[in-house]
Design a protein around this motif. Structure first.
Motif, PDB file in Angstrom:
ATOM      1  N   GLU B 451       0.905  -1.245   0.160  1.00  0.00           N
ATOM      2  CA  GLU B 451      -0.068   0.072   0.002  1.00  0.00           C
ATOM      3  C   GLU B 451       0.873   1.226  -0.022  1.00  0.00           C
ATOM      4  OE1 GLU B 451      -1.989   0.952   3.519  1.00  0.00           O
ATOM      5  OE2 GLU B 451      -3.454   2.061   2.557  1.00  0.00           O
ATOM      6  N   GLN B 455       1.186   3.985  -3.351  1.00  0.00           N
ATOM      7  CA  GLN B 455       0.537   5.183  -3.185  1.00  0.00           C
ATOM      8  C   GLN B 455       0.555   6.165  -4.495  1.00  0.00           C
ATOM      9  OE1 GLN B 455       1.501   6.644   0.810  1.00  0.00           O
ATOM     10  NE2 GLN B 455      -0.287   5.951   1.538  1.00  0.00           N
ATOM     11  N   ASN B 456       1.801   6.086  -4.832  1.00  0.00           N
ATOM     12  CA  ASN B 456       2.066   7.133  -5.759  1.00  0.00           C
ATOM     13  C   ASN B 456       1.865   6.612  -7.189  1.00  0.00           C
ATOM     14  OD1 ASN B 456       2.604   9.178  -4.079  1.00  0.00           O
ATOM     15  ND2 ASN B 456       4.875   8.562  -3.790  1.00  0.00           N
ATOM     16  N   LEU B 457       1.619   5.307  -7.326  1.00  0.00           N
ATOM     17  CA  LEU B 457       1.165   4.842  -8.826  1.00  0.00           C
ATOM     18  C   LEU B 457      -0.372   5.063  -9.094  1.00  0.00           C
ATOM     19  CD1 LEU B 457       3.211   1.549  -8.413  1.00  0.00           C
ATOM     20  CD2 LEU B 457       3.981   3.751  -9.522  1.00  0.00           C
ATOM     21  N   SER B 458      -0.445   5.152 -10.310  1.00  0.00           N
ATOM     22  CA  SER B 458      -1.893   4.834 -10.845  1.00  0.00           C
ATOM     23  C   SER B 458      -2.013   3.678 -11.228  1.00  0.00           C
ATOM     24  CB  SER B 458      -2.125   5.759 -11.992  1.00  0.00           C
ATOM     25  OG  SER B 458      -1.093   5.727 -13.061  1.00  0.00           O
ATOM     26  N   GLY B 459      -3.460   3.073 -11.477  1.00  0.00           N
ATOM     27  CA  GLY B 459      -3.888   1.908 -11.818  1.00  0.00           C
ATOM     28  C   GLY B 459      -4.645   1.344 -10.797  1.00  0.00           C
ATOM     29  N   LEU B 460      -4.957  -0.162 -11.030  1.00  0.00           N
ATOM     30  CA  LEU B 460      -5.699  -0.672 -10.071  1.00  0.00           C
ATOM     31  C   LEU B 460      -4.999  -1.368  -8.789  1.00  0.00           C
ATOM     32  CD1 LEU B 460      -8.370  -2.574 -12.551  1.00  0.00           C
ATOM     33  CD2 LEU B 460      -8.651  -0.552 -11.106  1.00  0.00           C
ATOM     34  N   PHE B 463      -4.940   0.302  -5.346  1.00  0.00           N
ATOM     35  CA  PHE B 463      -6.374   0.242  -4.838  1.00  0.00           C
ATOM     36  C   PHE B 463      -6.590  -0.879  -4.424  1.00  0.00           C
ATOM     37  CE2 PHE B 463     -10.972  -1.016  -5.288  1.00  0.00           C
ATOM     38  CZ  PHE B 463     -11.466  -0.131  -4.546  1.00  0.00           C
ATOM     39  N   PHE B 466      -4.725  -1.267  -1.419  1.00  0.00           N
ATOM     40  CA  PHE B 466      -5.505  -0.409  -0.315  1.00  0.00           C
ATOM     41  C   PHE B 466      -6.487  -1.164   0.362  1.00  0.00           C
ATOM     42  CE2 PHE B 466      -9.276   2.525   0.374  1.00  0.00           C
ATOM     43  CZ  PHE B 466      -8.693   3.304   1.215  1.00  0.00           C
ATOM     44  N   MET B 467      -7.327  -1.757  -0.450  1.00  0.00           N
ATOM     45  CA  MET B 467      -8.484  -2.431   0.031  1.00  0.00           C
ATOM     46  C   MET B 467      -8.033  -3.689   0.815  1.00  0.00           C
ATOM     47  SD  MET B 467     -11.200  -1.233  -0.613  1.00  0.00           S
ATOM     48  CE  MET B 467     -12.504  -2.396  -0.294  1.00  0.00           C
ATOM     49  N   GLN B 470      -7.111  -2.560   4.295  1.00  0.00           N
ATOM     50  CA  GLN B 470      -8.313  -2.017   5.117  1.00  0.00           C
ATOM     51  C   GLN B 470      -8.731  -3.323   5.631  1.00  0.00           C
ATOM     52  OE1 GLN B 470      -8.658   0.990   6.049  1.00  0.00           O
ATOM     53  NE2 GLN B 470      -6.750   1.715   4.848  1.00  0.00           N
ATOM     54  N   ARG B 471      -8.933  -4.383   4.882  1.00  0.00           N
ATOM     55  CA  ARG B 471      -9.495  -5.729   5.207  1.00  0.00           C
ATOM     56  C   ARG B 471      -8.613  -6.669   5.730  1.00  0.00           C
ATOM     57  NH1 ARG B 471     -13.390  -6.793   0.198  1.00  0.00           N
ATOM     58  NH2 ARG B 471     -15.323  -5.857   1.239  1.00  0.00           N
ATOM     59  N   THR B 758     -13.711  -3.894 -14.729  1.00  0.00           N
ATOM     60  CA  THR B 758     -12.728  -3.488 -13.575  1.00  0.00           C
ATOM     61  C   THR B 758     -12.927  -4.072 -12.476  1.00  0.00           C
ATOM     62  OG1 THR B 758     -13.420  -1.397 -14.400  1.00  0.00           O
ATOM     63  CG2 THR B 758     -12.290  -1.325 -12.365  1.00  0.00           C
ATOM     64  N   LEU B 762      -9.901  -6.241 -10.788  1.00  0.00           N
ATOM     65  CA  LEU B 762      -9.692  -6.120  -9.441  1.00  0.00           C
ATOM     66  C   LEU B 762      -9.770  -7.669  -8.446  1.00  0.00           C
ATOM     67  CD1 LEU B 762     -11.781  -2.974  -8.414  1.00  0.00           C
ATOM     68  CD2 LEU B 762      -9.306  -3.183  -8.423  1.00  0.00           C
TER      69      LEU B 762
END
Lengths: 246, 838
Positions: B451, B455-460, B463, B466-467, B470-471, B758, B762
């Motif tokens: 994570e 953080q500074n990358l784009s794309g999925l 995310f 991150f998810m 969080q879980r 999408t 993911l």
């Protein structure tokens, strides 16, 4: 009221439903929800759709958002961007829409802040967290950003849901009974926040509701019955003064 | 009257609750989590029922055979001749006795040879039971009232067939002439002599003396007829006068029974792994049940029912579920039991299929108890359910760490009580615990760092990290389930693959193709000359003497421990004691210090680590051995273990070279040689000269090994199938446990303006990350388990084939990911409309 952050060159995008009909089969019987509807939804304005249960309000919402196809008729999305006006099918609307639900539907394991940051993270926005903080401040939850949904009241959860729907700056917000789960006081507050935030973000707000109070706050009010869509309140009607966050 | 009406009301209430439970059971029957629960329980039920029924049948078979086929009430044996005084004492204490002697020799005839067990019997043999013989393979079997007369030799059918003999043929053993007169069909004392597959021959005891074999190579044995009252005094007499002798009686454990018990323990360990898998699966399923049952209980309470209603209905539903599984499980178990018995009839002739009703009830009760234990957290959670939960709609997404810990602890206790090999069990449990800790640590580390750095990358990808972060709790549980399944599966497959490959190639590489297990000094010096004459290489050569452990800290073995183990079974016989001044190159010092060459203290001993653990010994303990009839005591000053790479001849018990000056005993040697194909006929000459030289050729070694391997492979293959099935169930259960959350998450993501593609992307990324963390845990766990278990439990040099390991792991994980994605398709089939209608 806080100031808008949007440029004026995207104000003219709109959704147009032309002679739309929707029906489905139930036990070999064709059930028609509505027929030959025509409706235009403009960015930056607010709409309320009322009507009895089973009239097809939610189905109309799904059609308008391009998530379901009509039985007949056509829906178009006219997008006004830097390249001028471009007409396309409603499927192209997908990146420009956001939803707000009666049951809020926040992810229980995420804090308010992370719930709001979610759509930005998905878009790869590196400033997701800071933008989410700004949005939560706008809906008046700056002190609750690290709380989980089950630690928030219904009204607060709906505010988080509004912040989440608006944070990625969609052009159209679809709200399904956004105050249906709230008491009168909270419902009033949420309605004001919702309308103000959408106005502030220059997003169209399309609400399905049974609440006359909420509907009265919209610029356009329609009544959907099996006989068709009747406009109860139109463009010339002035909306009341809204006082709330955003 | 009041009591009667209350009882009536209560019984009515129970009836109503039963009806309600039945109704809900029917409604929930087709729910995915119920289906998974049924599968898990059915597999375990079938496995345990079939296993207990088959083992009981074998035990019963052994007991019945012992009753009728032992040929004596007891047997006493030792490696030295009994003195006249001892025989007189013995005969006074029993009703009757018959002397027999047994020696293992290489018997050669014409150009063939065979390692055989030669038994010499007195004229009064047999003592009890029937001695059956024939004159040809197809001839009639008849009962012989005595054994062979002087100058006669009898062979068993296998030996007879392998040498192509006919009655009247003359054969030679140690230059003595014998006439082959009869075929042995059945020896009544065969079982009493121990589980032995060597080919057999029988002569008269008077002829044995003429063969002039060294006394210490012969096993001297007396078959005894006695009643149970004489047994205890005989045991006392034996302890006092012949402590190194082995006394076997009908009431005791038979060697074959012990052999079977060890096999059973191995399968027991397999079942423990299955229990762990089932526990993971049920834990995952129970999480989902918990919320559902809590909701139902709260609804019941809101309608005026007591808290117990929810619990009783839940328990009744669970009972229905289990009871309705029984017919299928019992039928399938009976079929499996039949197949196992059919397979075992090769080793246990006349073993019959039989269903043991009492035992099946006991097994069912035990498994139900274990299932109930796995399910206990759900019922416990119902105690905490309240109507208030209906208002807050707060779901219990996490799980109680304390409850899990208690479940794991109880499971480990059950596992330890179940297995007789504490070291092996602890090794497996240890490897599992390390894997669990590693997976949890890796999950936290990968997700946190993932994570942070994305953080500074784009794309999925950012995310997904991150998810997942969080879980963390629910994700870790899922990764743990998949990781442990992958570990257990990979370890099983690796063991199956490596048992054959590593062992055979390693032994050929370091040990030559001929192993001499017992050579006297004369035989060894002749062997050395013979080898150099024929250009044969002696790879290894180590000296030893024979010793029988009789006391530990002045307590007899029986007093010291009553827990059966491999080590204890071996110590009931004489073992090989090696001496040296330096730690052998194929040993590693684990604790204590090795003696110095110039040390005056010769009464030191180093014991192999596994033996130390198995027997519950520690440094400083005193071991007393009988060596050539004399007692010698040694203090344990070190422990060692086998270190692969320098030959496989190693010894459990090692003493300083200085001790040799104090011990009067015969010295023997173990050696390994490399004999080419062309040099094989030279062996006949060697055995003609020394019939008692104990040699095993590679052909014989691999034959025994291949037979063993074939049996182990069958066992492990069957076990792997069950593991694969349960691994699939664990994955499905872990997906099912979070399906509703996933579906909601996907719907919410779509409400942000994204499409199903999408969500699918993911999902794939999430499963890949899950699989990668689980894979890292599994590979380390497997490596560790291999490192711990291979060497000590299977005498295998652990040389993991990483290419094979990674390819297998890749296949497992590709299957896991695919299964995960396919099973998650329902959660992808979500829509925003569902969120509106909720």
């Amino acid at each position: 009221m806080s100031s808008t952050t949007h440029s004026s060159n995207i104000q003219a995008s709109y959704i147009q439903l032309r002679n739309i009909s929707q029906s489905f089969a139930l036990n070999d019987t064709k059930v028609t929800l509505f027929e030959q509807l025509n409706l235009t939804i403009r960015q930056g304005q607010s709409y309320a759709i009322m009507g009895p249960s089973g009239a097809g309000k939610s189905s109309l919402l799904m059609l308008m958002s391009g998530l379901e196809l009509p039985s007949s008729g056509q829906g178009v999305y006219v997008k006004d961007g830097v390249k001028g006006k471009q007409e396309s099918s409603l499927e192209a609307l997908r990146p420009d829409i956001g939803f707000i639900f009666q049951q809020f539907h926040l992810l229980p394991e995420l804090t308010a802040l992370n719930n709001v940051a979610l759509p930005l993270k998905l878009r790869g926005d590196k400033e997701a967290i800071s933008k989410a903080k700004v949005m939560l401040t706008k809906v008046g939850l700056q002190d609750r950003i690290h709380h989980n949904p089950n630690e928030l009241s219904g009204g607060e959860q709906q505010r988080v849901a509004i912040a989440r729907a608006l944070v990625f700056e969609p052009r159209f917000i679809f709200a399904d009974e956004p105050t249906g789960n709230l008491d009168e006081k909270s419902a009033g507050d949420i309605a004001n926040i919702l309308l103000n935030c959408c106005k502030d973000s220059n997003a169209a707000l399309i609400m399905v509701t049974h609440s006359q109070v909420l509907a009265n706050k919209a610029e356009h009010v329609f009544n959907l019955t099996h006989d068709g869509l009747t406009q109860l309140k139109g463009y010339n009607t002035k909306i009341g003064h809204l006082e709330a966050a955003c | 009257m009041l009591i009667t009406s209350r009882a009536l009301i209560e019984s009515r209430t129970l009836l109503e609750r039963t009806k309600l439970a039945w109704q809900f059971y029917r409604q929930e029957y087709h729910l995915p989590q119920q289906r998974l629960l049924r599968w898990t329980q059915t597999i375990l039920l079938i496995f345990m029922l079939a296993l207990t029924q088959s083992s009981f049948s074998v035990q019963q078979y052994l007991t019945q055979n012992l009753q009728g086929l032992l040929g004596a009430d007891a047997k006493i044996s030792q490696r030295q001749p009994f003195t006249n005084q001892q025989v007189n004492d013995l005969s006074e204490q029993v009703k009757e006795l018959v002397a027999t002697q047994q020696i293992k020799i290489n018997f050669s005839h014409q150009d063939s040879w065979q390692y055989i067990s030669l038994k010499a019997v007195a004229d009064s043999y047999p003592l009890q039971g029937e001695l059956l013989t024939a004159t040809s393979l197809a001839g009639n079997t008849e009962q012989s009232l005595t054994g062979p007369k002087q100058g006669e030799i009898w062979f068993d059918s296998r030996l007879f067939a392998s040498f192509n003999l006919k009655t009247g043929d003359i054969v030679h053993i140690a230059k003595q002439e014998f006439v082959f007169t009869k075929l042995i069909k059945h020896e009544p004392d065969r079982l009493m002599a121990g589980h032995n597959v060597a080919m057999r021959a029988m002569i008269n005891i008077a002829d044995m003396a003429k063969l002039n074999f060294s006394e210490n190579l012969i096993n001297y044995r007396y078959l005894l007829a006695l009643d149970s009252t004489q047994l205890s005094s005989l045991q006392d007499w034996q302890q006092q006068h012949l402590p190194a002798a082995q006394l076997v009686h009908k009431q005791g454990n038979h060697p074959l029974a012990l052999f079977w018990q060890r096999t059973e323990n191995f399968i027991g360990l397999a079942s423990i792994i299955l229990f762990f898998m089932a526990a993971i699966a049920i834990e995952q399923i129970a999480l989902k049940h918990q919320n559902k049952e809590q909701y139902f209980s709260a609804v019941c309470m809101s309608l005026g029912a007591s808290k117990s209603t929810g619990i009783v209905v839940s328990i009744l539903k669970w009972c229905f579920s289990l009871l309705l599984l029984l017919p299928i499980a019992l039928l399938a178990a009976a079929a499996c039991h039949w197949l196992i018995i059919h397979y075992l009839t090769d080793n246990f002739p006349n073993l019959q299929w039989q269903w043991h009703y009492g035992l099946s009830l006991k097994t069912l009760a035990f498994i139900s108890l274990i299932f109930a234990l796995f399910y206990l957290p759900v019922w416990y959670s119902l105690l905490n359910s309240s109507v208030g939960k209906l208002f807050t709609s707060a779901k219990n997404t996490g799980s109680n760490f304390g409850q899990k810990l208690v479940s794991v602890a109880v499971l480990v206790i059950v596992v330890l009580a179940y297995s007789d090999n504490a070291l092996l069990t602890m090794m497996l449990v240890g490897a599992m615990l390390v894997t669990i800790v590693l997976i949890l640590l890796l999950s936290w580390l990968v997700l946190t760092l993932g994570e942070k750095f994305t953080q500074n990358l784009s794309g999925l990808l950012p995310f997904v990290f991150f998810m997942m972060k969080q879980r963390l709790v629910s994700k870790s549980t899922q990764i743990l389930g998949v990781g442990l399944s992958a570990f257990l599966l990979l370890f099983t497959l690796m063991l199956m693959h490596d048992l054959g490959k590593t062992m055979s190639s390693y032994q050929r590489q370091h040990d030559g193709n001929l192993m001499v297990s017992k050579a006297t000094n004369d035989q060894l010096s002749y062997l050395k000359n013979w080898a150099s004459e024929h250009n044969i290489i002696i790879r290894q050569n180590k000296s030893y003497m024979q010793a029988k452990l009789i006391e530990i800290n002045e307590q007899s073995l029986a007093e010291h421990t009553d827990k059966p183990s491999d080590s204890l079974a071996t110590f009931s016989r004489e073992i090989r004691m090696h001496w040296n001044n330096q730690l052998p190159s194929n040993n590693r010092l684990l604790s204590g210090t090795w003696w110095q060459a110039d040390s005056d203290n010769w009464q030191q001993v180093s014991v192999e680590q596994e033996v130390l653990t198995d027997m519950g010994l520690s440094l400083g303990d005193e071991l007393t051995f009988i060596i050539s009839g004399q007692r010698y005591s040694f203090i344990i000053t070190a422990s060692h273990e086998f270190k692969p790479g320098n030959g496989s001849i190693t010894f459990w018990i090692q003493i300083p070279t200085a001790a040799i000056a104090h011990i009067q005993a015969n010295h023997y040697s173990m050696a390994s040689l490399e004999v080419s194909e062309q040099q094989q006929p030279l062996l006949a000459e060697l055995w003609q000269k020394f019939p008692t030289l104990r040699m095993v050729s590679l052909q014989q070694m691999t034959e025994r090994f291949d037979n063993l391997l074939a049996m182990i492979t069958k066992v492990i293959s069957g076990f792997s199938m069950l593991i694969i099935l349960l691994a699939g169930i664990v994955i499905l259960a872990s997906i099912n446990a979070v399906e509703a959350n996933e579906q909601k998450k996907n719907s919410i993501i779509m409400s942000f303006g994204f499409n199903r593609m999408t969500c699918l992307k993911l999902n794939i990324i999430e499963w890949l990350i899950t699989a990668m963390i689980a894979a890292a845990g599994a590979i380390v766990g497997t490596y560790l388990a291999g490192l711990l278990i291979y060497k000590s439990q299977f005498s295998l040099n652990y040389q993991p084939d990483f290419v094979w390991l990674f390819v297998t792991l890749f296949i497992i994980l590709a299957s896991v990911t695919s299964l995960g994605i396919i099973a998650s398709r329902k959660s992808l089939n979500s829509s925003i409309r569902q969120l509106m209608t909720e």
